[in-house]
Motif scaffolding. Structure first.
Motif, PDB file in Angstrom:
ATOM      1  N   ILE A  54       0.834  -1.114  -0.398  1.00 59.47           N
ATOM      2  CA  ILE A  54       0.386   0.302   0.086  1.00 59.47           C
ATOM      3  C   ILE A  54       0.595   1.231  -0.160  1.00 59.47           C
ATOM      4  O   ILE A  54       0.436   2.512  -0.936  1.00 59.47           O
ATOM      5  N   SER A  55       1.455   1.409   1.556  1.00 59.85           N
ATOM      6  CA  SER A  55       2.924   2.246   1.053  1.00 59.85           C
ATOM      7  C   SER A  55       2.969   2.807  -0.394  1.00 59.85           C
ATOM      8  O   SER A  55       3.610   4.179  -1.672  1.00 59.85           O
ATOM      9  N   SER A  56       3.183   1.460  -1.474  1.00 59.18           N
ATOM     10  CA  SER A  56       4.530   1.704  -2.726  1.00 59.18           C
ATOM     11  C   SER A  56       3.484   1.652  -3.427  1.00 59.18           C
ATOM     12  O   SER A  56       3.813   3.519  -4.031  1.00 59.18           O
ATOM     13  N   GLU A  57       2.486   1.545  -3.780  1.00 65.21           N
ATOM     14  CA  GLU A  57       1.799   3.150  -4.144  1.00 65.21           C
ATOM     15  C   GLU A  57       0.865   3.961  -4.284  1.00 65.21           C
ATOM     16  O   GLU A  57       1.036   4.787  -4.910  1.00 65.21           O
ATOM     17  N   LEU A  58       0.802   4.032  -2.858  1.00 61.47           N
ATOM     18  CA  LEU A  58       0.688   5.411  -2.249  1.00 61.47           C
ATOM     19  C   LEU A  58       1.861   6.446  -2.646  1.00 61.47           C
ATOM     20  O   LEU A  58       1.627   7.894  -3.356  1.00 61.47           O
ATOM     21  N   GLY A  59       2.843   6.209  -2.213  1.00 62.38           N
ATOM     22  CA  GLY A  59       4.385   6.560  -2.199  1.00 62.38           C
ATOM     23  C   GLY A  59       4.104   7.902  -3.879  1.00 62.38           C
ATOM     24  O   GLY A  59       4.975   8.341  -4.155  1.00 62.38           O
ATOM     25  N   THR A  60       4.553   6.481  -5.141  1.00 58.42           N
ATOM     26  CA  THR A  60       4.435   6.284  -6.024  1.00 58.42           C
ATOM     27  C   THR A  60       3.098   6.857  -7.318  1.00 58.42           C
ATOM     28  O   THR A  60       3.771   7.696  -8.072  1.00 58.42           O
ATOM     29  N   THR A  61       2.183   6.902  -6.428  1.00 50.96           N
ATOM     30  CA  THR A  61       0.901   7.879  -6.799  1.00 50.96           C
ATOM     31  C   THR A  61       0.909   9.262  -6.493  1.00 50.96           C
ATOM     32  O   THR A  61       0.719  10.767  -7.124  1.00 50.96           O
ATOM     33  N   TYR A  62       0.887   9.378  -5.060  1.00 49.25           N
ATOM     34  CA  TYR A  62       1.394  11.093  -4.438  1.00 49.25           C
ATOM     35  C   TYR A  62       2.288  11.057  -3.980  1.00 49.25           C
ATOM     36  O   TYR A  62       2.777  10.985  -2.833  1.00 49.25           O
ATOM     37  N   ASP A  63       3.656  11.472  -4.754  1.00 52.62           N
ATOM     38  CA  ASP A  63       4.903  11.022  -4.577  1.00 52.62           C
ATOM     39  C   ASP A  63       5.600  12.296  -3.558  1.00 52.62           C
ATOM     40  O   ASP A  63       6.833  13.157  -4.160  1.00 52.62           O
ATOM     41  N   GLY A  64       4.595  13.693  -3.327  1.00 53.07           N
ATOM     42  CA  GLY A  64       4.932  14.855  -2.763  1.00 53.07           C
ATOM     43  C   GLY A  64       5.671  14.787  -1.031  1.00 53.07           C
ATOM     44  O   GLY A  64       6.024  13.197  -0.603  1.00 53.07           O
ATOM     45  N   PHE A 204       8.186   2.730   6.098  1.00 51.23           N
ATOM     46  CA  PHE A 204       8.002   2.993   4.380  1.00 51.23           C
ATOM     47  C   PHE A 204       7.730   4.023   3.808  1.00 51.23           C
ATOM     48  O   PHE A 204       7.736   4.734   2.343  1.00 51.23           O
ATOM     49  N   GLU A 205       6.818   4.853   4.395  1.00 49.14           N
ATOM     50  CA  GLU A 205       6.426   6.167   3.561  1.00 49.14           C
ATOM     51  C   GLU A 205       7.231   7.428   3.732  1.00 49.14           C
ATOM     52  O   GLU A 205       7.167   8.361   2.662  1.00 49.14           O
ATOM     53  N   VAL A 206       8.327   7.327   4.827  1.00 47.78           N
ATOM     54  CA  VAL A 206       9.661   8.230   5.079  1.00 47.78           C
ATOM     55  C   VAL A 206       9.992   8.131   3.821  1.00 47.78           C
ATOM     56  O   VAL A 206      10.114   9.692   3.079  1.00 47.78           O
ATOM     57  N   ILE A 207      10.762   6.853   2.959  1.00 47.70           N
ATOM     58  CA  ILE A 207      11.351   6.744   1.566  1.00 47.70           C
ATOM     59  C   ILE A 207      10.249   8.007   0.842  1.00 47.70           C
ATOM     60  O   ILE A 207      11.130   8.694  -0.456  1.00 47.70           O
ATOM     61  N   PRO A 217      12.445   8.078  -8.522  1.00 46.13           N
ATOM     62  CA  PRO A 217      11.273   8.511  -7.821  1.00 46.13           C
ATOM     63  C   PRO A 217      10.259   6.478  -8.036  1.00 46.13           C
ATOM     64  O   PRO A 217       9.898   5.743  -7.099  1.00 46.13           O
ATOM     65  N   SER A 218       9.483   6.793  -8.817  1.00 48.63           N
ATOM     66  CA  SER A 218       8.638   5.608  -9.314  1.00 48.63           C
ATOM     67  C   SER A 218       9.338   4.417  -9.477  1.00 48.63           C
ATOM     68  O   SER A 218       8.566   3.514  -9.500  1.00 48.63           O
ATOM     69  N   LYS A 219      10.141   4.187  -9.713  1.00 49.46           N
ATOM     70  CA  LYS A 219      10.716   3.351  -9.877  1.00 49.46           C
ATOM     71  C   LYS A 219      11.494   2.718  -8.634  1.00 49.46           C
ATOM     72  O   LYS A 219      11.769   1.582  -7.614  1.00 49.46           O
ATOM     73  N   GLN A 220      11.984   3.843  -7.790  1.00 49.77           N
ATOM     74  CA  GLN A 220      13.299   3.468  -6.946  1.00 49.77           C
ATOM     75  C   GLN A 220      11.961   3.170  -5.782  1.00 49.77           C
ATOM     76  O   GLN A 220      13.036   2.099  -4.985  1.00 49.77           O
ATOM     77  N   ILE A 221      11.115   3.944  -5.402  1.00 54.86           N
ATOM     78  CA  ILE A 221      10.521   3.518  -4.234  1.00 54.86           C
ATOM     79  C   ILE A 221       9.899   2.276  -4.051  1.00 54.86           C
ATOM     80  O   ILE A 221      10.156   1.937  -3.160  1.00 54.86           O
ATOM     81  N   ARG A 384      -0.662   5.474 -11.991  1.00 51.83           N
ATOM     82  CA  ARG A 384      -0.784   4.649 -10.522  1.00 51.83           C
ATOM     83  C   ARG A 384       0.684   3.726 -11.320  1.00 51.83           C
ATOM     84  O   ARG A 384       0.860   2.959 -11.784  1.00 51.83           O
ATOM     85  N   PRO A 385       2.350   4.251 -11.009  1.00 53.58           N
ATOM     86  CA  PRO A 385       3.538   3.727 -11.696  1.00 53.58           C
ATOM     87  C   PRO A 385       3.858   2.092 -11.386  1.00 53.58           C
ATOM     88  O   PRO A 385       3.677   1.691 -11.304  1.00 53.58           O
ATOM     89  N   PHE A 386       3.032   2.170  -9.813  1.00 54.54           N
ATOM     90  CA  PHE A 386       3.155   1.049  -8.776  1.00 54.54           C
ATOM     91  C   PHE A 386       1.837   0.507  -8.393  1.00 54.54           C
ATOM     92  O   PHE A 386       0.533   1.520  -7.684  1.00 54.54           O
ATOM     93  N   LYS A 387       1.357  -0.311  -9.217  1.00 52.69           N
ATOM     94  CA  LYS A 387      -1.263  -0.497  -8.952  1.00 52.69           C
ATOM     95  C   LYS A 387      -0.843  -1.801  -7.836  1.00 52.69           C
ATOM     96  O   LYS A 387      -0.069  -2.694  -8.845  1.00 52.69           O
ATOM     97  N   VAL A 388      -0.872  -1.610  -7.249  1.00 55.77           N
ATOM     98  CA  VAL A 388      -1.256  -3.459  -6.162  1.00 55.77           C
ATOM     99  C   VAL A 388      -2.525  -3.926  -6.974  1.00 55.77           C
ATOM    100  O   VAL A 388      -3.413  -3.134  -7.369  1.00 55.77           O
ATOM    101  N   LYS A 389      -2.321  -5.319  -7.312  1.00 55.69           N
ATOM    102  CA  LYS A 389      -3.819  -5.513  -7.791  1.00 55.69           C
ATOM    103  C   LYS A 389      -3.922  -7.111  -7.018  1.00 55.69           C
ATOM    104  O   LYS A 389      -4.149  -6.950  -6.135  1.00 55.69           O
TER     105      LYS A 389
END
Length: 461
Positions: A54-64, A204-207, A217-221, A384-389
């Motif tokens: 979930i952190s990966s999806e939210l962090g790459t979708t809303y990466d501010g 995880f959200e800190v990163i 970031p979309s790939k690294q996160i 969503r660069p990373f999307k949970v399926k």
């Protein structure tokens, strides 16, 4: 103007390890006994895995730089975002204070010199304000500290696990491992430790708040979270196993730490290995605090700019735009806590401060998981660069599991579930402290601008 340094992939992975992996927390969890293995494995499956996805999806979708505050605000509005940012921020100076009170004891262990109350306070304050000073500068300037702390943490955890196995092989297994001993008892003592295990899995959200310092970031996160999470899970299990087979459960308590575990294994309180481990442990504390301060300060500053935290938090350095207001508030609150610590009677100061920080910290995470579901519903068109399926039912279960675990662990940490004097003495200060900070948070969130949610914005347009 020189080009700003950027995180490489290896830097991002090491940052995850530095932030999430808390080497000193393995020993207190071992106080549960052999059932710690059950809890580690269960919580990795029902908490760490869904939280990481979930952190990966939210962090790459809303990466501010707003991190979890931004996710919660977009889903549920300004007031809920304000609560999340307040709980998330206030935990940090409390945590910093809990580690500061450990510092003089470690110095005494290393040097053998007894430290009086005033010198101890000065050491604690120096630790706090060194962290504050370093957090005035961009994370990329401190990457060598974070990388070094991550490497030291891994080394200490491997040392702990390897030493424990050696002791078990040469002196016998301290706690016989059987099926019945691994199964949890679900008593109040063991369940109260679940929150400590959760603490070992958060961050995880800190990163995500540091995406501006990354090359891609979309790939690294997501890669950093997945790879770092797997490494952390393996190291936790290894060090936990080493402690479990080498040290009798009765000899470990909530105030036990990594160095205490090594002392118990070697039976040499002033040995060279113990002193070297203590020095390395102190270095990891700086890495812990620096990595977390950068994320926490960014969230608090971002929330303040939206009117959801007091104005002092939005002050930034004119030179590098770092959130100096939030950093200074960290130092002030942590300093007040360590200054009043000597007048607190008959308390394990580390555990009291740590448990209170833990309660506030866990509260900030509860709305993340329903926010994930709601943003899928009200904002489906954002890339969503990373999307949970998975199906809607799978996603609901994925979000529900970690949220339920957090709520249960909060109850067992902050609510006195029995009324004997020992339980009340240990738990009531945590309960009272949490209530006070929740009330302050409610006052703050009701001073915000009342910005609309993303759902209301979509309806208006």
């Amino acid at each position: 103007m020189s080009k700003k340094k950027k995180f490489r992939m290896i830097d991002a992975i090491l940052l995850v390890i530095c932030v999430v992996f808390v080497a000193e927390a393995a020993a207190p969890v071992a106080a549960i006994g052999n059932s710690q293995y059950f809890w580690w494995i269960l919580l990795m499956l029902i908490f760490l895995l869904p939280y990481g996805l979930i952190s990966s999806e939210l962090g790459t979708t809303y990466d501010g730089e707003g991190g979890l505050y931004d996710w919660v605000r977009k889903a549920f509005g300004s007031r809920m975002g304000s609560r999340a940012s307040w709980y998330y921020w206030i935990n940090f100076p409390l945590w910093m204070a809990s580690l500061a009170v450990v510092f003089p004891d470690m110095i005494t262990l290393i040097t053998g010199a007894e430290i009086g109350t005033i010198p101890a306070l000065l050491i604690e304050l120096a630790f706090i304000w060194i962290i504050v000073f370093i957090s005035f500068y961009p994370v990329s300037d401190s990457v060598w500290i974070l990388n070094g702390a991550a490497v030291i943490k891994v080394f200490l955890a491997l040392l702990l696990g390897g030493l424990g196995i050696y002791v078990a092989l040469t002196q016998g297994v301290a706690n016989e491992i059987t099926v019945s001993s691994i199964l949890p008892s679900f008593d109040l003592d063991s369940l109260s430790y679940v929150s400590v295990i959760l603490f070992n899995m958060l961050g995880f959200e800190v990163i995500c708040t540091l995406s501006g310092d990354m090359e891609n970031p979309s790939k690294q996160i997501p890669k950093a979270i997945i790879i770092g999470g797997l490494v952390i899970a393996g190291i936790y299990m290894f060090s936990a196993f080493g402690i479990g087979v080498a040290i009798p459960t009765a000899d470990i308590s909530t105030s036990s730490g990594l160095v205490d575990a090594i002392i118990l294994m070697t039976n040499e309180p002033t040995g060279l290995l113990v002193k070297v481990s203590a020095v390395l442990f102190l270095l990891t504390l700086f890495g812990n605090m620096i990595s977390w301060s950068l994320g926490v300060n960014s969230v608090a500053s971002y929330a303040a700019k939206n009117g959801d935290m007091p104005k002092v938090f939005k002050h930034e350095s004119k030179k590098n735009q770092m959130p100096t207001g939030a950093a200074l508030m960290n130092g002030i609150v942590a300093s007040v806590v360590v200054l009043i610590a000597p007048i607190i009677p008959n308390q394990d100061l580390f555990w009291s401060f740590f448990a209170l920080n833990l309660v506030m910290f866990l509260l900030s995470y509860i709305p993340i998981f329903p926010a994930f579901l709601k943003l899928r519903k009200i904002d489906p068109d954002t890339p969503r660069p990373f999307k949970v399926k998975g199906s809607d039912l799978f996603l609901k279960i994925l979000a529900l599991c970690p949220m339920v675990v957090i709520i249960v662990s909060l109850i067992f940490t902050a609510v006195p579930l029995s009324f004997d004097s020992a339980t009340l003495e240990a738990t009531l200060p945590i309960t009272i402290g949490a209530v006070i900070f929740i009330i302050i948070g409610e006052f703050i969130c009701r001073q915000n601008k009342g910005e609309v949610t993303m759902e209301e914005q979509n309806e208006n347009t």
